[in-house]
Design an enzyme around this catalytic site. Structure first.
Site, PDB file in Angstrom:
ATOM      1  N   HIS A  55       1.306 -30.447   9.402  1.00 44.29           N
ATOM      2  CA  HIS A  55       2.604 -30.385   8.739  1.00 44.29           C
ATOM      3  C   HIS A  55       3.083 -28.930   8.762  1.00 44.29           C
ATOM      4  CE1 HIS A  55       2.175 -34.282   6.154  1.00 44.29           C
ATOM      5  NE2 HIS A  55       1.795 -34.468   7.422  1.00 44.29           N
ATOM      6  N   GLU A  57       4.080 -26.948   6.472  1.00 46.84           N
ATOM      7  CA  GLU A  57       3.497 -26.102   5.434  1.00 46.84           C
ATOM      8  C   GLU A  57       2.091 -25.649   5.811  1.00 46.84           C
ATOM      9  OE1 GLU A  57       5.629 -29.503   3.088  1.00 46.84           O
ATOM     10  OE2 GLU A  57       4.767 -29.201   5.065  1.00 46.84           O
ATOM     11  N   CYS A  85       4.234 -33.098   0.537  1.00 46.39           N
ATOM     12  CA  CYS A  85       3.400 -34.267   0.267  1.00 46.39           C
ATOM     13  C   CYS A  85       2.165 -33.821  -0.529  1.00 46.39           C
ATOM     14  CB  CYS A  85       2.984 -34.932   1.582  1.00 46.39           C
ATOM     15  SG  CYS A  85       1.820 -33.951   2.565  1.00 46.39           S
ATOM     16  N   CYS A  88      -0.097 -31.251   1.385  1.00 44.62           N
ATOM     17  CA  CYS A  88       0.470 -29.908   1.461  1.00 44.62           C
ATOM     18  C   CYS A  88       0.477 -29.217   0.103  1.00 44.62           C
ATOM     19  CB  CYS A  88       1.869 -29.967   2.064  1.00 44.62           C
ATOM     20  SG  CYS A  88       1.836 -30.423   3.809  1.00 44.62           S
TER      21      CYS A  88
END
Length: 151
Positions: A55, A57, A85, A88
């Protein structure tokens, strides 16, 4: 309270989100800043990297940690276009990120305000200051258009 610099860094995160979309990835971009300097950035790459943890992040955190040679990233701010999410947010806590600034809510899997409200949980050993809604319209539009075009 958001500052002009916040909008500048979020603008860069939006650019990174557009790059992700151009590669067929969900358009999310993230920029990690320390003392006014970008120390890590990333865009979503789970498909291209064949990595479910890639992701935006996480990529920004990995790059910043490598740059600083430290897995702890205190006194930093993460700018991300979409609400993080669970995975993260957990990574932000473990990295000791000081501040999270995000654009649009993520109604399906957002773990900061849409569902779990992880930033309010008292069991974490680190507290992150959270601001949301910065350039939310632009961030949300990118995601809406991406999924509209895919249908």
């Amino acid at each position: 309270m958001a500052t002009p610099k916040d909008y500048g860094f979020m603008g860069r995160a939006l650019e990174l989100a557009e790059i992700a979309a151009s590669l067929g990835e969900v358009p999310v971009g993230a920029v990690l800043v320390h003392n006014g300097e970008v120390i890590g950035e990333g865009s979503n790459r789970p498909i291209g990297d064949c990595d479910p943890s890639a992701h935006a992040e996480i990529i920004a955190l990995r790059r910043a940690a490598a740059r600083l040679q430290n897995y702890r990233l205190p006194n930093t701010t993460l700018y991300v276009t979409i609400e993080p999410c669970t995975m993260c947010f957990g990574a932000l806590v473990h990295a000791r990120v000081g501040r999270l600034v995000y654009g649009a809510c993520e109604p399906r899997a957002g773990a900061v305000e849409s569902h779990l409200r992880l930033g309010q949980m008292e069991f974490f050993n680190h507290k992150i200051y959270i601001e949301s809604g910065i350039m939310a319209e632009e961030a949300g539009k990118l995601v809406r258009e991406f999924f509209h075009d895919r249908r």
